[in-house]
Every structure is written in C-alpha cells, then in structure tokens.
Design a protein around this motif. Sequence first.
Motif, mmCIF file in Angstrom:
data_model
loop_
_atom_site.group_PDB
_atom_site.id
_atom_site.type_symbol
_atom_site.label_atom_id
_atom_site.label_comp_id
_atom_site.label_asym_id
_atom_site.label_seq_id
_atom_site.Cartn_x
_atom_site.Cartn_y
_atom_site.Cartn_z
ATOM 1 N N UNK A 84 -7.715 9.821 -10.998
ATOM 2 C CA UNK A 84 -7.967 9.225 -12.307
ATOM 3 C C UNK A 84 -7.393 7.834 -12.462
ATOM 4 N N UNK A 85 -7.882 6.885 -11.677
ATOM 5 C CA UNK A 85 -7.399 5.506 -11.784
ATOM 6 C C UNK A 85 -8.525 4.565 -11.363
ATOM 7 N N UNK A 86 -8.404 3.276 -11.675
ATOM 8 C CA UNK A 86 -9.473 2.296 -11.414
ATOM 9 C C UNK A 86 -9.539 1.879 -9.955
ATOM 10 N N UNK A 87 -9.761 2.831 -9.072
ATOM 11 C CA UNK A 87 -9.662 2.568 -7.645
ATOM 12 C C UNK A 87 -10.754 1.654 -7.122
ATOM 13 N N UNK A 88 -12.009 2.041 -7.268
ATOM 14 C CA UNK A 88 -13.088 1.242 -6.675
ATOM 15 C C UNK A 88 -13.325 -0.079 -7.388
ATOM 16 N N UNK A 89 -13.239 -0.097 -8.715
ATOM 17 C CA UNK A 89 -13.497 -1.351 -9.419
ATOM 18 C C UNK A 89 -12.426 -2.391 -9.134
ATOM 19 N N UNK A 90 -11.181 -1.962 -9.073
ATOM 20 C CA UNK A 90 -10.106 -2.918 -8.856
ATOM 21 C C UNK A 90 -9.919 -3.221 -7.377
ATOM 22 N N UNK A 91 -9.948 -2.201 -6.556
ATOM 23 C CA UNK A 91 -9.629 -2.381 -5.140
ATOM 24 C C UNK A 91 -10.771 -2.952 -4.316
ATOM 25 N N UNK A 92 -11.980 -2.804 -4.783
ATOM 26 C CA UNK A 92 -13.080 -3.315 -3.976
ATOM 27 C C UNK A 92 -13.990 -4.267 -4.744
ATOM 28 N N UNK A 93 -14.557 -3.818 -5.853
ATOM 29 C CA UNK A 93 -15.554 -4.633 -6.549
ATOM 30 C C UNK A 93 -14.995 -5.986 -6.975
ATOM 31 N N UNK A 94 -13.836 -5.991 -7.581
ATOM 32 C CA UNK A 94 -13.252 -7.259 -8.032
ATOM 33 C C UNK A 94 -12.863 -8.131 -6.840
ATOM 34 N N UNK A 95 -12.349 -7.514 -5.780
ATOM 35 C CA UNK A 95 -11.981 -8.285 -4.592
ATOM 36 C C UNK A 95 -13.211 -8.924 -3.956
#
Length: 178
Positions: A84-95
């Motif tokens: 339950x955390x912003x894993x894909x949006x923060x760790x990949x999409x934004x990068x």
Amino acid sequence: MSILLNDEQQAILTESARVLASRSDLPRLLDLVETTGEWDRGFWLTAVEQEWSAIGIPEAQGGVGLGLMELGLVAQTCGVDTAGAPFLTSCYAAAVALLGCDDDESKSIWLPRLADGSAIAAIAFAEGQQPLAIRPTTAVSAARVSGAKEGVPGGWPPTWCWSGPLPGMSRVLASSRG
C-alpha cells in the motif's frame, strides 16, 4: 530475447517475496482500505531499504540502474503481497518522465531523491476518459502549463483528489507544440 529469468532476476523475485512475506502487516493494509490520505509507511521504508525505489534510475543519478523487467518483478511481488504505497508511480513513472526531459537541473535534484526514497513523486498524464492522450491538450509554453488534467486542479496540494502521501515533485504530461 529469452522469456526465462536469468539468475539475477530470479534472485530479485525470490528475495523480494521473502522480504515482503516477513514484513507483511495484513491488519494495517485492511485499515488502509478504509482510510483516505494514508499509505503504508512500513512498506515504503522496506522498499527504500531494499533499494527498490532506485531500480529504474541510472547509477549516475543515484539509482541501481536496472530495467523495467527487474522493476516488474518487484512490482509483481508487491502486488501479490498487496503493498500500500506509491511504488510504481514514484519509483518508475516519475523517474522515466524526468529522464525523458531536457531539464538537467531537475534531474540532478530529483532523481537521487527518488532513488533514496527521500522524495515521493506524482505524475499526471490522463485527460478526460483517455488514460494517455496521443496529443495532450494540456500545453506548456514559456514554463507555464495551460489546459486541464484530471486530478490536477489549479492549486496545490490537490487534496480533493489525492489519496496518498503528498508528493515532493509532480510532473504533468503536456504538449510543447501549439
């Protein structure tokens, strides 16, 4: 291209499953389902400790320098464990959005922070009912964004639509062509 995992990829899959199984907090996750504006900080700390937040970021910018395949393996494990955390949006999409832009100053500031987990990011790309517009109607000119994005109101923070941690950095998909 092989469809089989190599030894390194198999190790990532096995270790991420082991770590999450040992740290899973089902009662906490069930509480999160009923709570707006909260996220699983324990999971986020685990992701940062294991350097999952740095997987898709090049080593030169403080990341691990692995690819989408390795990130996908960790994401798969997180999905099985219902993280339950912003894993894909923060760790990949934004990068990826940052890596694709010409703003070297933003890259040097934000990529290391995304990699070490000290910053969480959001990315807005949907327009109306289109999950990813071929030609965004939102436009950028002279460093000003105009138009409308779903979930991106005129002011910040967008508390009326944001259900996770407030990001330290946000990116909006926009067209620079008239």
